[in-house]
Motif scaffolding. Structure first.
Motif, PDB file in Angstrom:
ATOM      1  N   ASP A   1       0.889  -1.376  -0.100  1.00 27.03           N
ATOM      2  CA  ASP A   1      -0.003  -0.219   0.115  1.00 27.03           C
ATOM      3  C   ASP A   1       0.502   1.568  -0.061  1.00 27.03           C
ATOM      4  O   ASP A   1       0.613   2.392  -0.625  1.00 27.03           O
ATOM      5  N   LYS A   2       1.870   1.593   0.989  1.00 27.46           N
ATOM      6  CA  LYS A   2       2.715   2.598   0.635  1.00 27.46           C
ATOM      7  C   LYS A   2       4.010   2.261  -0.029  1.00 27.46           C
ATOM      8  O   LYS A   2       4.225   3.687  -0.782  1.00 27.46           O
ATOM      9  N   TYR A   3       4.600   1.497  -0.258  1.00 31.28           N
ATOM     10  CA  TYR A   3       5.691   1.310  -0.713  1.00 31.28           C
ATOM     11  C   TYR A   3       6.049   0.805  -2.447  1.00 31.28           C
ATOM     12  O   TYR A   3       6.780   0.228  -2.789  1.00 31.28           O
ATOM     13  N   ASP A   4       4.949   1.223  -3.241  1.00 32.68           N
ATOM     14  CA  ASP A   4       4.194   0.673  -5.346  1.00 32.68           C
ATOM     15  C   ASP A   4       3.440   1.720  -4.657  1.00 32.68           C
ATOM     16  O   ASP A   4       3.169   2.667  -4.480  1.00 32.68           O
ATOM     17  N   SER A   5       3.631   1.717  -6.189  1.00 27.43           N
ATOM     18  CA  SER A   5       2.632   3.619  -7.087  1.00 27.43           C
ATOM     19  C   SER A   5       1.267   2.770  -7.228  1.00 27.43           C
ATOM     20  O   SER A   5       0.719   1.701  -7.084  1.00 27.43           O
ATOM     21  N   LEU A   6       0.485   3.966  -6.775  1.00 23.84           N
ATOM     22  CA  LEU A   6      -1.149   3.702  -7.329  1.00 23.84           C
ATOM     23  C   LEU A   6      -1.305   3.706  -9.074  1.00 23.84           C
ATOM     24  O   LEU A   6      -0.817   5.320  -9.514  1.00 23.84           O
ATOM     25  N   SER A   7      -1.586   3.029  -9.953  1.00 23.57           N
ATOM     26  CA  SER A   7      -1.539   3.738 -11.468  1.00 23.57           C
ATOM     27  C   SER A   7      -0.562   3.889 -11.826  1.00 23.57           C
ATOM     28  O   SER A   7      -0.400   4.864 -13.019  1.00 23.57           O
ATOM     29  N   ASP A   8       0.493   3.108 -11.475  1.00 18.87           N
ATOM     30  CA  ASP A   8       1.651   3.782 -12.231  1.00 18.87           C
ATOM     31  C   ASP A   8       2.036   4.694 -12.378  1.00 18.87           C
ATOM     32  O   ASP A   8       2.959   5.217 -12.838  1.00 18.87           O
ATOM     33  N   LEU A   9       1.237   5.849 -11.586  1.00 17.68           N
ATOM     34  CA  LEU A   9       2.210   7.198 -11.229  1.00 17.68           C
ATOM     35  C   LEU A   9       3.337   7.441 -10.278  1.00 17.68           C
ATOM     36  O   LEU A   9       3.432   6.401  -9.896  1.00 17.68           O
ATOM     37  N   PRO A  10       3.876   8.475 -10.463  1.00 20.11           N
ATOM     38  CA  PRO A  10       4.860   8.326  -9.847  1.00 20.11           C
ATOM     39  C   PRO A  10       4.589   8.788  -8.523  1.00 20.11           C
ATOM     40  O   PRO A  10       3.866   9.598  -7.894  1.00 20.11           O
ATOM     41  N   ASP A  11       4.973   7.827  -7.731  1.00 18.78           N
ATOM     42  CA  ASP A  11       4.817   7.663  -5.967  1.00 18.78           C
ATOM     43  C   ASP A  11       6.087   8.382  -5.030  1.00 18.78           C
ATOM     44  O   ASP A  11       7.248   8.136  -5.296  1.00 18.78           O
ATOM     45  N   PHE A  12       5.923   9.213  -4.445  1.00 18.95           N
ATOM     46  CA  PHE A  12       6.718   9.818  -3.899  1.00 18.95           C
ATOM     47  C   PHE A  12       7.177   8.611  -2.727  1.00 18.95           C
ATOM     48  O   PHE A  12       6.576   8.363  -2.363  1.00 18.95           O
ATOM     49  N   VAL A  13       8.824   9.221  -2.589  1.00 20.57           N
ATOM     50  CA  VAL A  13       9.102   8.912  -1.402  1.00 20.57           C
ATOM     51  C   VAL A  13       9.299   8.871  -0.003  1.00 20.57           C
ATOM     52  O   VAL A  13      10.538  10.061   0.544  1.00 20.57           O
ATOM     53  N   THR A  14       8.072   9.102   0.700  1.00 19.41           N
ATOM     54  CA  THR A  14       7.977   9.927   1.780  1.00 19.41           C
ATOM     55  C   THR A  14       8.294   9.177   2.612  1.00 19.41           C
ATOM     56  O   THR A  14       8.261   9.731   4.233  1.00 19.41           O
ATOM     57  N   GLU A  15       9.356   7.837   2.904  1.00 23.15           N
ATOM     58  CA  GLU A  15      10.094   7.404   4.468  1.00 23.15           C
ATOM     59  C   GLU A  15      11.025   8.147   4.184  1.00 23.15           C
ATOM     60  O   GLU A  15      11.349   7.972   5.421  1.00 23.15           O
ATOM     61  N   ASN A  16      11.764   9.303   2.959  1.00 24.28           N
ATOM     62  CA  ASN A  16      12.576   9.673   3.160  1.00 24.28           C
ATOM     63  C   ASN A  16      12.139  10.662   3.254  1.00 24.28           C
ATOM     64  O   ASN A  16      11.615  11.722   3.084  1.00 24.28           O
ATOM     65  N   LYS A  17      13.169  11.657   5.015  1.00 26.04           N
ATOM     66  CA  LYS A  17      12.781  12.348   5.387  1.00 26.04           C
ATOM     67  C   LYS A  17      12.655  14.175   4.682  1.00 26.04           C
ATOM     68  O   LYS A  17      11.445  15.180   5.104  1.00 26.04           O
ATOM     69  N   ALA A  18      13.683  13.989   3.575  1.00 19.44           N
ATOM     70  CA  ALA A  18      13.692  14.865   3.090  1.00 19.44           C
ATOM     71  C   ALA A  18      12.581  15.544   2.390  1.00 19.44           C
ATOM     72  O   ALA A  18      12.154  16.277   1.693  1.00 19.44           O
ATOM     73  N   VAL A  19      12.387  14.031   1.600  1.00 20.27           N
ATOM     74  CA  VAL A  19      10.756  14.760   0.498  1.00 20.27           C
ATOM     75  C   VAL A  19      10.011  15.154   1.183  1.00 20.27           C
ATOM     76  O   VAL A  19       8.826  15.440   1.369  1.00 20.27           O
ATOM     77  N   THR A  20      10.013  13.891   2.284  1.00 20.88           N
ATOM     78  CA  THR A  20       8.418  14.687   2.898  1.00 20.88           C
ATOM     79  C   THR A  20       8.037  16.169   3.996  1.00 20.88           C
ATOM     80  O   THR A  20       7.293  16.841   3.849  1.00 20.88           O
TER      81      THR A  20
END
Length: 264
Positions: free
Chosen positions: A151-170
């Motif tokens: 659910d969290k570490y794969d993309s939805l409908s092949d949309l570019p998925d943000f690496v939100t587990e990386n604090k800098a990205v969040t």
């Protein structure tokens, strides 16, 4: 019983591009919403939910099965989180919408997305962040940090998925959305795809928004959550409310004649 902040809220959802066009370009705009505020208030509406307002991709996302051109009119395929979608109008007009709604005692809830961007934006977002040594930090997930079907570490409908587990990205995503809320007097955020982003990200987001406005509310879209299951997202310092998917299912059963399931 104590009256809660949501008890008297009657919300009306608007896809701005398909609501009302005021300049003749065939695309609904912010001025169109402003012109209908009295009409909406007469309906009993006191909260207007607007789908995402940021700049979106404009390329045809072709449906090969039906050979049909498709475009992201809905706003959930962002290409730039710092700019207002130019088809909707200007930031001055956005402020005018907020001011006009507030003058009539109405709230404005803006939809925001922290989970993903629009198709084809990987190169743009992967050029934004660097570490202390000047090395690029990829904001978009790739094969090295994807867990297929997660659910969290794969993309939805092949949309570019943000690496939100990386604090800098969040931190960057939170900063972009907090700036909109701090720059303009937005009342609530309707938060998209809650189940697909870590709780730590939502906590950071809520903390950032609360620093600007302690009364600010986040209403989460957690697919499958409802009155019987809040998925651990309420009372934890993140979401202030969730969309009720149980009610959605019961309403569908009711209008399609499956009355016994609703009674149960």
């Amino acid at each position: 019983m104590e009256k809660k902040w949501w008890h008297d809220k009657v919300a009306y959802q608007i896809y701005p591009k398909s609501f009302l066009d005021t300049n003749g370009d065939g695309i609904g705009d912010l001025k169109g919403i402003i012109s209908k505020l009295d009409y909406l208030k007469d309906l009993g509406v006191n909260t207007i939910w607007i789908t995402p307002i940021v700049e979106n991709i404009t390329e045809d996302q072709h449906d090969n099965e039906t050979d049909t051109a498709t475009y992201g009119y809905h706003g959930y395929w962002a290409s730039d989180f710092t700019k207002l979608n130019k088809h909707l109008g200007t930031e001055q007009q956005f402020k005018a919408l907020l001011d006009a709604a507030h003058s009539k005692g109405m709230k404005i809830m803006v939809d925001v997305v922290l989970n993903h961007a629009g198709y084809g934006t990987e190169d743009y977002f992967n050029r934004i962040l660097t570490d202390a040594d000047g090395n690029s930090i990829s904001m978009i997930r790739d094969s090295s940090n994807t867990i297929s079907g997660d659910d969290k570490y794969d993309s939805l409908s092949d949309l570019p998925d943000f690496v939100t587990e990386n604090k800098a990205v969040t931190d960057q995503l939170v900063a972009w959305q907090t700036e909109w809320m701090s720059k303009y007097n937005i009342d609530y955020y309707r938060v998209d795809t809650v189940k697909h982003v870590e709780t730590t990200t939502w906590a950071a987001f809520k903390n950032s928004l609360t620093k600007v406005n302690p009364d600010f509310k986040m209403i989460g879209e957690y697919s499958g959550a409802g009155y019987a299951n809040n998925a651990g997202e309420l009372g934890t310092g993140t979401m202030d409310a969730l969309l009720d998917f149980d009610f959605n299912d019961f309403a569908q059963n009711f209008v399609t004649g499956n009355i016994s399931s609703v009674e149960n």
